[in-house]
Design a protein around this motif. Structure first.
Motif, short mmCIF file in Angstrom:
data_model
loop_
_atom_site.label_atom_id
_atom_site.label_comp_id
_atom_site.label_asym_id
_atom_site.label_seq_id
_atom_site.Cartn_x
_atom_site.Cartn_y
_atom_site.Cartn_z
N ARG A 1 0.59 -1.32 -0.07
CA ARG A 1 -0.08 -0.32 0.11
C ARG A 1 0.61 1.53 0.03
O ARG A 1 0.97 1.99 -0.52
CB ARG A 1 -0.87 0.07 1.24
CG ARG A 1 -1.71 -0.93 1.16
CD ARG A 1 -2.75 -1.45 2.36
NE ARG A 1 -3.78 0.27 2.65
CZ ARG A 1 -5.14 0.14 1.16
NH1 ARG A 1 -5.33 -1.29 1.77
NH2 ARG A 1 -5.73 1.18 1.59
N LEU A 2 1.95 1.42 0.64
CA LEU A 2 2.76 2.71 0.37
C LEU A 2 3.25 2.59 -0.40
O LEU A 2 3.84 3.71 -1.08
CB LEU A 2 4.00 2.12 1.15
CG LEU A 2 5.02 2.89 2.13
CD1 LEU A 2 3.84 4.42 2.94
CD2 LEU A 2 6.09 2.68 2.93
N GLN B 1 3.32 6.19 -5.40
CA GLN B 1 3.14 7.24 -6.92
C GLN B 1 1.81 8.20 -6.80
O GLN B 1 2.49 8.30 -8.45
CB GLN B 1 2.10 5.63 -8.03
CG GLN B 1 3.14 4.37 -7.59
CD GLN B 1 2.69 3.63 -8.12
OE1 GLN B 1 2.25 3.29 -9.51
NE2 GLN B 1 2.97 2.23 -8.36
N ARG B 2 0.97 8.49 -5.82
CA ARG B 2 0.92 9.63 -6.07
C ARG B 2 0.42 10.70 -5.03
O ARG B 2 0.25 11.81 -4.83
CB ARG B 2 -1.41 9.36 -6.18
CG ARG B 2 -1.31 8.23 -7.09
CD ARG B 2 -2.62 7.87 -6.77
NE ARG B 2 -3.10 6.67 -5.70
CZ ARG B 2 -2.79 5.32 -5.08
NH1 ARG B 2 -1.91 5.10 -6.27
NH2 ARG B 2 -2.99 4.90 -4.40
N LYS C 1 -1.44 12.05 4.40
CA LYS C 1 -0.81 11.71 4.89
C LYS C 1 -1.67 10.67 5.78
O LYS C 1 -1.59 10.01 6.15
CB LYS C 1 0.59 11.75 5.30
CG LYS C 1 1.49 12.47 4.33
CD LYS C 1 3.16 12.72 4.77
CE LYS C 1 3.89 13.16 3.78
NZ LYS C 1 5.33 14.07 3.99
N VAL C 2 -2.40 11.80 6.93
CA VAL C 2 -3.08 11.10 7.97
C VAL C 2 -4.60 9.92 7.19
O VAL C 2 -4.16 9.40 8.06
CB VAL C 2 -3.99 11.74 8.57
CG1 VAL C 2 -4.86 11.78 9.76
CG2 VAL C 2 -2.46 13.16 9.11
#
Length: 240
Positions: A33-34, A39-40, A108-109
Motif C-alpha cells: 500500500r505504501l 506513486q500519487r 498522509k493522515v
C-alpha cells in the motif's frame, strides 16, 4: 499477496526480532500500500521493493530491542510518522503495545487511517497535529511510555518534540545516522532543559550488516518545564 523476500526473516532474526507468518503478511500488505500510494503522494523516496523492505521495514523494526523492558499495553507515539514509519511496522510486530501515529499533513493522515482500517490494526491510531501543539495538550502531555522518530530533524528538535510527550521514567528512541555525535554535542542545553536523564547510543544492526543506522535512547527523569514545547516552528528556527 505481495511477495516477501527470502532475506527478510533471516535479517530480522539477526536483530532479535521474530514474527509469525501472519505478521509478515501484514507487513507485506502495508508495504505494498505504501509503495502504491507513493506513486500519487510522496510518502517515501524508496521505491524498489527489496530496498523498501530493508530501509523501511527492517530499519523500523531495529527499534524493537530498544523497547525492553516495556510493559504490555505500553503507549508509543511515533512523531512525524509520514507514511507510518516506524510506527506501523512496530504496531504489527508488537500488537501488545498501543501506538499513536502523529503527523501534521492531512493527506498522509488519511493514508494512515486507511492502512489502520485495511490491516485491522486495533492497537493503532493516527492523529493530525503538530508535535509542538500536541505536547501542550493535557490529554497527551507526559502521557506516553516511549516516543520514537525517524528522519524528523536534528536532535535539538527531536528532543523538544518528544520529551514533553513522554512520562517521567519513559524514554525517547531516535533513529539517527552517522552525524549523531555532532548533533548530541549541540543538544546539551536541550537535554538539560527538557528533563533528559541517562542516555545511550547503540548500533541498530550487528557489524556484519555494514549499516550506519544508530539509535539514541534517552530516559526522561524529570518533568519538562511548562513552556516547552514552544509554539510551532520555533524549535526548528530557534533551537535550544
Amino acid at each position: 499477496m505481495p511477495a516477501i523476500p527470502a532475506f527478510v526473516t533471516d535479517e530480522l532474526s539477526q536483530l532479535g526480532v521474530t514474527l509469525d507468518p501472519s505478521q509478515l503478511d501484514t507487513l507485506a500488505r502495508y508495504l505494498d500500500r505504501l509503495l502504491d500510494t507513493t506513486q500519487r503522494i510522496n510518502l517515501t523516496a524508496v521505491r524498489e521493493p527489496d530496498a523498501a523492505w530493508r530501509r523501511l521495514i527492517i530499519d523500523s523494526l531495529s527499534l524493537v530491542p530498544g523497547f525492553e523492558p516495556v510493559a504490555e499495553d505500553a503507549t508509543i507515539i511515533d512523531i512525524g510518522t509520514g507514511g507510518g514509519l516506524p510506527g506501523i511496522p512496530l504496531a504489527i510486530a508488537r500488537p501488545d503495545l498501543r501506538v499513536t501515529l502523529l503527523e501534521a499533513t492531512g493527506k498522509k493522515v488519511r493514508f494512515l487511517n486507511e492502512c489502520i482500517e485495511a490491516l485491522g490494526l486495533t492497537n493503532t491510531r493516527a492523529i493530525q497535529q503538530r508535535a509542538e501543539l500536541l505536547g501542550q495538550d493535557p490529554a497527551h502531555r507526559q502521557q506516553y511510555d516511549i516516543a520514537v522518530s525517524r528522519a524528523v530533524g536534528p536532535m535539538t528538535e527531536v528532543l523538544e518534540y518528544s520529551l514533553p510527550l513522554v512520562k517521567v521514567g519513559g524514554r525517547v528512541l531516535a533513529m539517527k545516522g552517522p552525524k549523531l555525535e555532532q548533533e548530541l554535542a549541540a543538544a546539551g542545553d536541550a537535554l538539560g532543559i527538557l528533563g533528559a536523564g541517562d542516555m545511550e547510543v547503540f548500533e541498530a544492526y550487528p557489524p556484519n550488516f555494514k549499516q550506519d543506522l544508530v539509535i539514541a535512547s534517552i530516559i526522561k527523569d524529570r518533568a519538562t518545564p511548562g513552556m516547552y514545547p514552544r509554539r510551532p516552528g520555533v524549535p526548528k528556527h530557534e533551537p535550544l
